[in-house]
Structures are given as C-alpha cells and as structure tokens.
Design a protein around this motif. Structure first.
Motif, PDB file in Angstrom:
ATOM      1  N   VAL A   1      -2.673   1.402  -3.370  1.00 47.79           N
ATOM      2  CA  VAL A   1      -1.847   2.173  -4.323  1.00 47.79           C
ATOM      3  C   VAL A   1      -1.157   1.254  -5.192  1.00 47.79           C
ATOM      4  N   GLN A   2      -0.791   1.786  -6.387  1.00 47.60           N
ATOM      5  CA  GLN A   2       0.111   1.021  -7.280  1.00 47.60           C
ATOM      6  C   GLN A   2       0.959   2.021  -8.113  1.00 47.60           C
ATOM      7  N   PRO A   3       2.232   1.487  -8.583  1.00 49.91           N
ATOM      8  CA  PRO A   3       2.984   2.400  -9.385  1.00 49.91           C
ATOM      9  C   PRO A   3       2.308   2.863 -10.705  1.00 49.91           C
ATOM     10  N   ASN A   4       2.717   3.943 -11.515  1.00 50.55           N
ATOM     11  CA  ASN A   4       2.553   3.730 -13.046  1.00 50.55           C
ATOM     12  C   ASN A   4       3.414   2.873 -13.771  1.00 50.55           C
ATOM     13  N   PRO A   5       2.812   2.251 -14.633  1.00 48.14           N
ATOM     14  CA  PRO A   5       3.559   1.155 -15.457  1.00 48.14           C
ATOM     15  C   PRO A   5       4.885   1.607 -16.034  1.00 48.14           C
ATOM     16  N   GLU A   6       4.733   2.936 -16.203  1.00 48.27           N
ATOM     17  CA  GLU A   6       6.034   3.550 -17.198  1.00 48.27           C
ATOM     18  C   GLU A   6       6.934   4.169 -16.350  1.00 48.27           C
ATOM     19  N   ALA A   7       6.654   4.304 -14.940  1.00 51.89           N
ATOM     20  CA  ALA A   7       7.593   4.969 -13.815  1.00 51.89           C
ATOM     21  C   ALA A   7       8.660   3.784 -13.397  1.00 51.89           C
ATOM     22  N   ARG A   8       9.756   4.375 -12.876  1.00 47.89           N
ATOM     23  CA  ARG A   8      10.959   3.553 -12.311  1.00 47.89           C
ATOM     24  C   ARG A   8      10.738   3.665 -11.018  1.00 47.89           C
ATOM     25  N   THR A   9      10.161   4.470 -10.203  1.00 45.99           N
ATOM     26  CA  THR A   9       9.984   4.586  -8.890  1.00 45.99           C
ATOM     27  C   THR A   9       8.405   4.565  -8.404  1.00 45.99           C
ATOM     28  N   THR A  10       8.553   4.295  -7.123  1.00 45.77           N
ATOM     29  CA  THR A  10       7.086   4.359  -6.564  1.00 45.77           C
ATOM     30  C   THR A  10       7.264   4.641  -5.089  1.00 45.77           C
ATOM     31  N   HIS A  11       6.215   5.150  -4.467  1.00 43.23           N
ATOM     32  CA  HIS A  11       6.204   5.702  -2.821  1.00 43.23           C
ATOM     33  C   HIS A  11       6.258   4.266  -2.273  1.00 43.23           C
ATOM     34  N   CYS A  12       5.482   3.196  -2.373  1.00 44.06           N
ATOM     35  CA  CYS A  12       5.130   1.887  -1.766  1.00 44.06           C
ATOM     36  C   CYS A  12       5.867   0.898  -2.276  1.00 44.06           C
ATOM     37  N   GLN A  13       6.965   0.429  -2.009  1.00 44.25           N
ATOM     38  CA  GLN A  13       7.811  -0.759  -2.643  1.00 44.25           C
ATOM     39  C   GLN A  13       6.927  -1.953  -1.963  1.00 44.25           C
ATOM     40  N   ASP A  14       6.923  -2.044  -0.876  1.00 45.84           N
ATOM     41  CA  ASP A  14       6.104  -3.224  -0.039  1.00 45.84           C
ATOM     42  C   ASP A  14       4.606  -3.248  -0.262  1.00 45.84           C
ATOM     43  N   ARG A  15       3.826  -3.773  -1.240  1.00 47.89           N
ATOM     44  CA  ARG A  15       2.557  -3.618  -1.281  1.00 47.89           C
ATOM     45  C   ARG A  15       1.868  -5.083  -1.166  1.00 47.89           C
ATOM     46  N   LEU A  16       2.517  -5.946  -0.357  1.00 48.58           N
ATOM     47  CA  LEU A  16       1.882  -7.346  -0.319  1.00 48.58           C
ATOM     48  C   LEU A  16       0.689  -7.289   0.428  1.00 48.58           C
ATOM     49  N   GLY A  17      -0.533  -7.638  -0.055  1.00 53.03           N
ATOM     50  CA  GLY A  17      -1.920  -7.579   0.475  1.00 53.03           C
ATOM     51  C   GLY A  17      -2.421  -6.200   0.459  1.00 53.03           C
ATOM     52  N   GLY A  18      -1.823  -5.014  -0.316  1.00 49.96           N
ATOM     53  CA  GLY A  18      -2.344  -3.817  -0.258  1.00 49.96           C
ATOM     54  C   GLY A  18      -1.660  -2.915   0.517  1.00 49.96           C
ATOM     55  N   ALA A  19      -1.494  -1.636   0.057  1.00 48.09           N
ATOM     56  CA  ALA A  19      -0.910  -0.506   0.841  1.00 48.09           C
ATOM     57  C   ALA A  19      -1.703   0.819   0.628  1.00 48.09           C
ATOM     58  N   VAL A  20      -1.501   1.461   1.906  1.00 52.24           N
ATOM     59  CA  VAL A  20      -2.058   2.793   1.805  1.00 52.24           C
ATOM     60  C   VAL A  20      -0.959   3.984   1.834  1.00 52.24           C
ATOM     61  N   LEU A  21      -1.057   4.878   1.004  1.00 50.64           N
ATOM     62  CA  LEU A  21      -0.060   6.002   0.855  1.00 50.64           C
ATOM     63  C   LEU A  21      -0.778   7.250   1.285  1.00 50.64           C
ATOM     64  N   LEU A  22       0.019   7.728   2.311  1.00 49.28           N
ATOM     65  CA  LEU A  22      -0.450   8.869   3.118  1.00 49.28           C
ATOM     66  C   LEU A  22       0.481   9.912   2.806  1.00 49.28           C
TER      67      LEU A  22
ATOM     68  N   CYS B   1       3.857   5.007   3.987  1.00 51.02           N
ATOM     69  CA  CYS B   1       3.010   4.014   3.604  1.00 51.02           C
ATOM     70  C   CYS B   1       2.582   3.043   4.851  1.00 51.02           C
ATOM     71  N   VAL B   2       1.418   2.655   4.772  1.00 53.81           N
ATOM     72  CA  VAL B   2       0.848   1.822   5.523  1.00 53.81           C
ATOM     73  C   VAL B   2       0.438   0.507   5.182  1.00 53.81           C
ATOM     74  N   THR B   3       0.782  -0.717   5.841  1.00 50.55           N
ATOM     75  CA  THR B   3       0.196  -1.800   5.374  1.00 50.55           C
ATOM     76  C   THR B   3       0.202  -2.813   6.498  1.00 50.55           C
ATOM     77  N   GLN B   4      -0.569  -3.707   6.337  1.00 50.52           N
ATOM     78  CA  GLN B   4      -0.670  -4.644   7.567  1.00 50.52           C
ATOM     79  C   GLN B   4       0.358  -5.557   7.941  1.00 50.52           C
ATOM     80  N   ALA B   5       1.445  -5.330   7.255  1.00 52.59           N
ATOM     81  CA  ALA B   5       2.974  -5.973   7.639  1.00 52.59           C
ATOM     82  C   ALA B   5       3.511  -5.013   8.839  1.00 52.59           C
ATOM     83  N   GLY B   6       2.874  -4.001   8.882  1.00 47.06           N
ATOM     84  CA  GLY B   6       3.521  -3.116  10.379  1.00 47.06           C
ATOM     85  C   GLY B   6       3.022  -3.988  11.380  1.00 47.06           C
ATOM     86  N   PRO B   7       3.963  -3.654  12.632  1.00 47.85           N
ATOM     87  CA  PRO B   7       3.460  -4.449  13.918  1.00 47.85           C
ATOM     88  C   PRO B   7       2.336  -4.083  14.747  1.00 47.85           C
TER      89      PRO B   7
END
Length: 478
Positions: free
Chosen positions: A285-306, A321-327
């Motif tokens: 998931v990636q934010p809209n380039p014109e949007a000020r907010t996004t669901h997944c702020q932490d996207r290092l390595g990629g994120a899945v928005l549910l 959001c789910v990322t591989q940073a989750g324990p």
C-alpha cells in the motif's frame, strides 16, 4: 501427508528459534471445491501466463500453460497454448504479450473452468506499433483447446489485458468481465457484460483515470454481504491514485460504493473475521501523492492494509496495517522487501478461517539479495494475524535461495492435491535468469499438523517447455 507430532515439534522448535511462527490447525479439514479446474478432473489447476515468451521466433508473442493438479501434487502441464494453435484467435506476433493476465472463469456454470487470457500488446490492425489489446476465453474441456475473443481495445493505445477480473456483477446469472484500459492520455476501468461467448456489443466505463492512469489490480468479493459480486479496484495515475469498490445496487446500473485515496499493487478478498462480509486486503500500500493522510504510516519494506467489510457504506472504517516489523510476523522489515507485492487468501488448515498469503519477492535471505519469500498470515476470529515466513531455504521447500530469484512474486491458493485443504503456489520468475528457460512455480501443500509437508518445484525445464520460455510464473491465475 501426515507428520508425527515428534517431528512436527522439532520443526516448530527450529522455526521458532528463527523467529517464525506457524498457523495452528482446526480439528478437521474443511471440505473445499477446486479454485480453478481446467480439465474437470476435480483437482485445482494452476494457470501460468508467459507474456515474455518467444513463440515461433516472435519475441514476447507470449503463451499460457496450465499445470494440472493431481492426487499427490501437480505434476503435468498442458505445454504451450498460444495463438499458433488451431482454434485460438490471432497469430503469434512480436510484442503481443499473450498471457499478460490469466483469470479462471466458469462461463456456463458447469463447474469446469475456462480461462480468460489477456494479450495487452495485441495489434488489431496492420500497424504493429498499435497495442489495442484483447481478452480471450480458452475452453480446455475438449481435446483441443478452443478460444473466443470477448473484448478488444478501442484505440491503438488501449493495451487492455494487463488486469482482468470476472464475476456476476450485474446479477443476471451470466459471468461478466472487468478490465483495465490504458488510453493515450487517460486510462479507464471497463465492464463487459456476460455471457462471455462472443465479441461484446457494448462495454461500459466504470471509471476514468487522469493522465497516465492504469489499473493495478482487480478482485471480486461480496463486501456488503448481500450475496452479489462486487468489484474492488486499485489504480494509479500521474498525480492521483486510490482504491474503490463498485457495486450494482439494482443489478443493472453500477455505482461507486466506497473509495479511498490509498492504493496498492495487489488485492485479495475474503471473509477473514467470519461476519458474513468479505474484507479487502491491499498489498504494498502507498498513499495518494496529493493526500495529507494515509492508513499505513509505517511502510518500511512494504505494508498490507486490511479493510473490514460492512453491510453499510461504513466499509473500511475498521482497518489496520500489517508489516514484517510486527513481532509475530515472520521475517524482518527491510527496505526493498516488497512485502505485499502479491496476495492470495484461502483456508489452508481446515479450521474454517481463511489465511492470507503475502508475497515478498524483494526479501533478502541472509546476505542473498532479492531471493524472495512469502508469509502466511494465520486465520483467526479477528482476521489475519502473525504467521510463518518461508523461502527456498526453509525446511521442506525445494531448491536454494539465490540472488534475484524473487520467490514470492506471485502467490495463489487452491486444493491442488484433493485432500480438502487449500495449498499454496508460489512463483520465482528470476530462477535461473539468463538461461534459455527460466523461472518456476513452487507447490507448497498444506497440513492439519503444525508443520508443512515437503513442497515441489514446477519448472519449464521439468516440463520440457521450449527455449524462450523466460520468467515462468511472472503471471499466475487467481
């Protein structure tokens, strides 16, 4: 295959030491039907698109190949199905990219699946620089595969066939087709009503995009729980992007039911939390380039928005959001992992709850760059949670992790061995890159035990496919 508890415990201990977890099974295997059965034998098959393959000396003419499921594992292939075959419309031409996308479709409701195939570079005139594109439905129920062209691009820059989805969206009992179209300046999402038995009389634009707009992925689901098929789309233009759901309220006219500014590379739909409505997973998931907010702020390595399904327009209000940073998620979040580049969902352990399989083709395995991997997020009553990370270097997975394999570039699920559990198919289009044939698909069977049985590699070399078959598995059927 059943694994004794002692052996399973040893494997679990080894994986736990590596920081990985396994999905726990339910008490019994749930009965399932094949996800895609091309030859009607009761086993789910795997559709492979080969748009970059050479056919009759024509570079990137493209073809498709179906790997048949069987009682132990997938083991046989149809070989090359191309436009050179009698009964399939068109002829192989350089740049046709036949096999740009593949989508199972049951045209007549008999339980034997046809295959919708995109050819995004197909030229419909003598001008080979034009890319109108086509979508063809292949019928494999007879000895000789036959095809029918069901959609054609409207202009020389349409390039239809890169993204397709099927479902009975308008509720008339016929299977319909949705596909992305790329215009010279603008793109669009288009709808072709069924039956998918001949060229369409009319098509409908569901949504137009801005400059450089294109559809990244499509998925069918019942996101409002009314029993009808809805269509989720994620897209990107030069200065705009987003994800939206189209539904047919009165079964005749489509309307945008929900929209969000975040976009992704891949989509998956399933009722992860068991509330009677399908939820939507948006991968990478990636934010809209014109949007000020996004669901997944932490996207290092990629994120899945549910996004949680809803019977009202409140769809997606509950999300995480789910990322591989989750324990409890296997692997580690690192730049370039591409976690979420591919998604697929299904009940892999028979407990009645779907798992979410997440591809991470840019994952480094130790010091091996871009070897790739995937994570199976466990199905729980609260939705996907935690899960095992696997690569070609983990137990019971054939082969070895090598630089540039991009294992996990595509993932699909289906009951390929008929044991009632859905299995996973994972591609590595970079396998043996530079060789006359390259790429491969890995079959990873499921189990009700706390471990995985041994997988199997399915390669173009093993199937004796011709030279010029490159990036095998870059396109897989859903």
């Amino acid at each position: 295959m059943r694994v004794r508890t002692l052996a399973a415990t040893a494997v679990v201990a080894a994986l736990t030491a590596a920081g990985l977890t396994l999905p726990l099974a339910g008490s019994a295997a749930a009965a399932t039907t094949p996800r895609f059965d091309f030859n009607g034998d009761g086993y789910a098959d795997i559709a492979v698109g080969m748009p970059d393959a050479t056919v009759d000396g024509k570079a990137k003419a493209g073809y498709v190949s179906v790997i048949y499921g069987g009682p132990q594992s997938p083991s046989q292939s149809t070989g090359v199905i191309s436009q050179a075959e009698v009964g399939i419309p068109g002829t192989p031409e350089a740049g046709d990219r036949f096999g740009s996308s593949v989508a199972p479709v049951d045209v007549n409701g008999d339980g034997v699946f046809e295959l919708a195939v995109g050819a995004s570079g197909e030229s419909l005139t003598s001008d080979e620089l034009k890319d109108e594109g086509t979508v063809t439905v292949l019928d494999g129920s007879e000895w000789n595969v036959k095809g029918t062209t069901v959609a054609r691009g409207a202009s020389g820059f349409s390039g239809i066939g890169d993204t397709i989805a099927t479902g009975d969206y308008d509720g008339d009992g016929d299977t319909d087709l949705a596909y992305g179209e790329n215009g010279e300046e603008r793109g669009a999402l288009r709808f072709r009503p069924g039956p998918l038995t001949a060229d369409p009389v009319t098509t409908t634009t569901l949504r137009g995009y801005g400059m450089g707009g294109s559809t990244h992925d499509l998925v069918t689901g019942d996101f409002d729980g009314d029993g009808r098929d809805d269509l989720a789309t994620t897209w990107k233009a030069t200065e705009d992007s987003g994800t939206f759901i189209t539904r047919w309220d009165d079964r005749t006219e489509p309307a945008e039911w929900w929209a969000d500014a975040d976009r992704g590379t891949a989509l998956a739909a399933a009722d992860f939390d068991g509330d009677g409505t399908d939820d939507l997973a948006v991968g990478l998931v990636q934010p809209n380039p014109e949007a000020r907010t996004t669901h997944c702020q932490d996207r290092l390595g990629g994120a899945v928005l549910l996004l949680k399904g809803s019977r009202t327009a409140a769809f997606g209000t509950e999300n995480h959001c789910v990322t591989q940073a989750g324990p409890e998620v296997g692997g580690a979040a690192e730049e370039g992992d591409d976690f979420g580049a591919a998604l697929s969902a299904g009940d892999l352990n028979g407990d009645g709850r779907p798992e979410l399989v997440v591809g991470a083709p840019g994952e480094d395995v130790g010091t091996v760059k871009d070897a790739g991997g995937y994570v199976t997020l466990n199905g729980t009553e609260d939705g996907p949670h935690g899960g095992l990370a696997r690569s070609q270097s983990t137990p019971n997975m054939p082969g070895a992790a090598e630089a540039g394999d991009r294992f996990g570039a595509q993932v699909t699920v289906g009951d390929h061995n008929g044991d009632g559990l859905w299995d996973t198919a994972v591609s590595a289009p970079g396998e043996n890159a530079g060789e006359p044939t390259s790429g491969g698909v890995w079959f990873a069977p499921s189990s009700t035990q706390e471990t995985y049985p041994r997988g199997k590699s399915l390669t173009p070399f093993g199937f004796a496919l011709p030279h010029g078959t490159i990036k095998y598995g870059a396109v897989l059927g859903l």
